[in-house]
Design an enzyme around this catalytic site. Structure first.
Site, PDB file in Angstrom:
ATOM      1  N   LYS A 111       1.105  -1.583   0.162  1.00 48.02           N
ATOM      2  CA  LYS A 111      -0.351   0.075  -0.347  1.00 48.02           C
ATOM      3  C   LYS A 111       0.460   1.061  -0.273  1.00 48.02           C
ATOM      4  O   LYS A 111       0.577   2.350  -0.621  1.00 48.02           O
ATOM      5  CB  LYS A 111      -0.985   0.195   0.945  1.00 48.02           C
ATOM      6  CG  LYS A 111      -1.926  -0.529   0.839  1.00 48.02           C
ATOM      7  CD  LYS A 111      -3.584  -1.067   2.381  1.00 48.02           C
ATOM      8  CE  LYS A 111      -4.240  -2.165   1.761  1.00 48.02           C
ATOM      9  NZ  LYS A 111      -5.025  -2.180   3.298  1.00 48.02           N
ATOM     10  N   LYS A 193      -5.904 -10.814  -5.789  1.00 47.09           N
ATOM     11  CA  LYS A 193      -7.264 -11.607  -5.301  1.00 47.09           C
ATOM     12  C   LYS A 193      -8.370 -10.154  -5.987  1.00 47.09           C
ATOM     13  O   LYS A 193      -7.731  -9.838  -6.676  1.00 47.09           O
ATOM     14  CB  LYS A 193      -7.222 -11.532  -3.942  1.00 47.09           C
ATOM     15  CG  LYS A 193      -7.336  -9.773  -3.891  1.00 47.09           C
ATOM     16  CD  LYS A 193      -6.956  -9.743  -2.239  1.00 47.09           C
ATOM     17  CE  LYS A 193      -7.424  -7.905  -1.558  1.00 47.09           C
ATOM     18  NZ  LYS A 193      -7.550  -7.196  -0.572  1.00 47.09           N
ATOM     19  N   LYS A 196     -12.140  -4.318  -4.476  1.00 44.65           N
ATOM     20  CA  LYS A 196     -12.953  -3.431  -5.249  1.00 44.65           C
ATOM     21  C   LYS A 196     -12.715  -2.696  -5.721  1.00 44.65           C
ATOM     22  O   LYS A 196     -13.005  -1.584  -6.269  1.00 44.65           O
ATOM     23  CB  LYS A 196     -13.598  -3.111  -3.449  1.00 44.65           C
ATOM     24  CG  LYS A 196     -12.958  -2.216  -3.242  1.00 44.65           C
ATOM     25  CD  LYS A 196     -13.598  -2.714  -0.634  1.00 44.65           C
ATOM     26  CE  LYS A 196     -12.680  -2.565  -0.546  1.00 44.65           C
ATOM     27  NZ  LYS A 196     -13.070  -2.666   1.136  1.00 44.65           N
TER      28      LYS A 196
END
Ligand code: TYM
Length: 326
Positions: A111, A193, A196
């Protein structure tokens, strides 16, 4: 009843990944546990997004979770920011975590996106997560695969903390990552994965035509043989996993029953199965959406009382002032 806890960040739509990874499993356990689901808006703020209405997202997600079949009387969904004790406990745990261990977390490295270091909230993210879990003396925590490392750290923090104070002040829960569905992959890139933030994720609010379109164009392989081989055939294996979870059948059995179909036929069948599920959820959604604001308030008030008790107890044991700061 023992207590089951989990958290979800209200940063986007609820996806089929969330459904298969955690929601489905919690629904199947809800008779045996008191369920607490936290909408992690404070966690979401570690990567601030000025265009996101976090409150609205919390309402949408909570309504969708209830619409999936979680029962109101047994499942308390609440917003993390409504219970400030999460931040207090996170602070109390912080001395028992090294900066080094935090900077090695996979999600932190991902991140911070190539920056030399990420921001402080991103770094301390797993400490807040540990606080979420210990605040309610959870017995069982269910998460998807991507949270494994955070849970391991949670465990380490509790051991250090309890050792230091010579008593089990923090209850170490059983951590569970489901065998099946704990990592639903992206339809366009089945080695990553489903998230969203990717365009082809399946949202629980997607219309039937959209679901069909996304499933039909999902990346597979050229073999046209329906086999569960995650390494060699990640695309089709991912679709099989979704199918087996939603149909409530073993993967082997699904494989056997569908062996005569080609990929396109299988995809159409899968899209139908997903749409059957989503139609019910979407039908329930409106009912919950108008009730959910009041319900979240009620749940937060209830949980806050428990959180306050836990913090009061810890403060006493740690011999720090329990006087209100104001
Ligand atoms: P979050 O919001 O990223 O995801 C919520 C939960 O859904 C799981 N999940 C998936 N499972 C299978 N396949 C996928 N494609 C998929 N995508 C997401 C995640 O593993 C997660 O269990 N840090 C947490 C939220 C959190 C939390 C907690 C969880 C905050 N405090 C305390 C447990 C306990 C997170 O970002 O989840």
């Amino acid at each position: 009843k023992p207590r089951l806890f989990t958290g979800i960040q209200p940063t986007g739509s609820l996806t089929l990944g969330h459904y298969c990874g955690v929601i489905h499993h919690i629904i199947s356990l809800q008779n045996d546990y008191e369920v607490i689901i936290m909408l992690a808006d404070l966690h979401a703020l570690t990567l601030p997004n000025p265009h996101l209405n976090y409150q609205e997202k919390c309402y949408e997600m909570a309504a969708l979770l209830y619409a999936c079949g979680l029962r109101e009387e047994n499942c308390k969904i609440f917003c993390q920011s409504q219970v400030p004790e999460h931040l207090i406990l996170s602070h109390l745990l912080s001395p028992f975590v090294t900066v080094g261990s935090l900077s090695h977390m996979i999600q932190y490295k991902e991140k911070k996106r190539g920056e030399e270091t990420g921001n402080l909230a991103l770094l301390s993210y797993p400490v807040l997560m540990a606080a979420d879990i210990f605040l309610y003396d959870a017995d069982l925590v269910i998460v998807g695969q991507d949270q494994r490392q955070h849970l391991e750290l949670t465990n380490t923090i509790a051991r250090k903390f309890n050792n230091f104070f010579g008593q089990n002040l923090l209850k170490i829960p059983q951590f569970s990552i489901p065998d099946r569905g704990a990592k639903i992959m992206d339809l366009q890139n089945p080695t990553r994965k489903m998230s969203k933030s990717e365009p082809d994720h399946l949202s629980l609010l997607d219309a039937p035509e959209i679901v069909k379109k996304k499933v039909v164009r999902a990346i597979t392989d050229s073999e046209n043989k329906i086999r569960y081989q995650p390494k060699k055939k990640p695309g089709i294996s991912n679709l099989l996993t979704i199918y087996s979870l939603l149909a409530d059948r073993e993967i082997k059995e699904v494989e056997r029953n569908l062996t005569d179909l080609n990929y396109h036929q299988f995809k159409l069948k899968l899209a139908e199965l997903i749409n059957d599920k989503l139609t019910i959820i979407q039908k329930n959604y409106g009912f919950w959406r108008v009730r959910v604001e009041e319900l979240l308030r009620k749940n937060s008030n209830h949980l806050r009382l428990q959180a306050e008790k836990k913090i009061a107890l810890l403060k006493e044991e740690l011999a720090i002032s329990s006087l209100p700061l104001t």
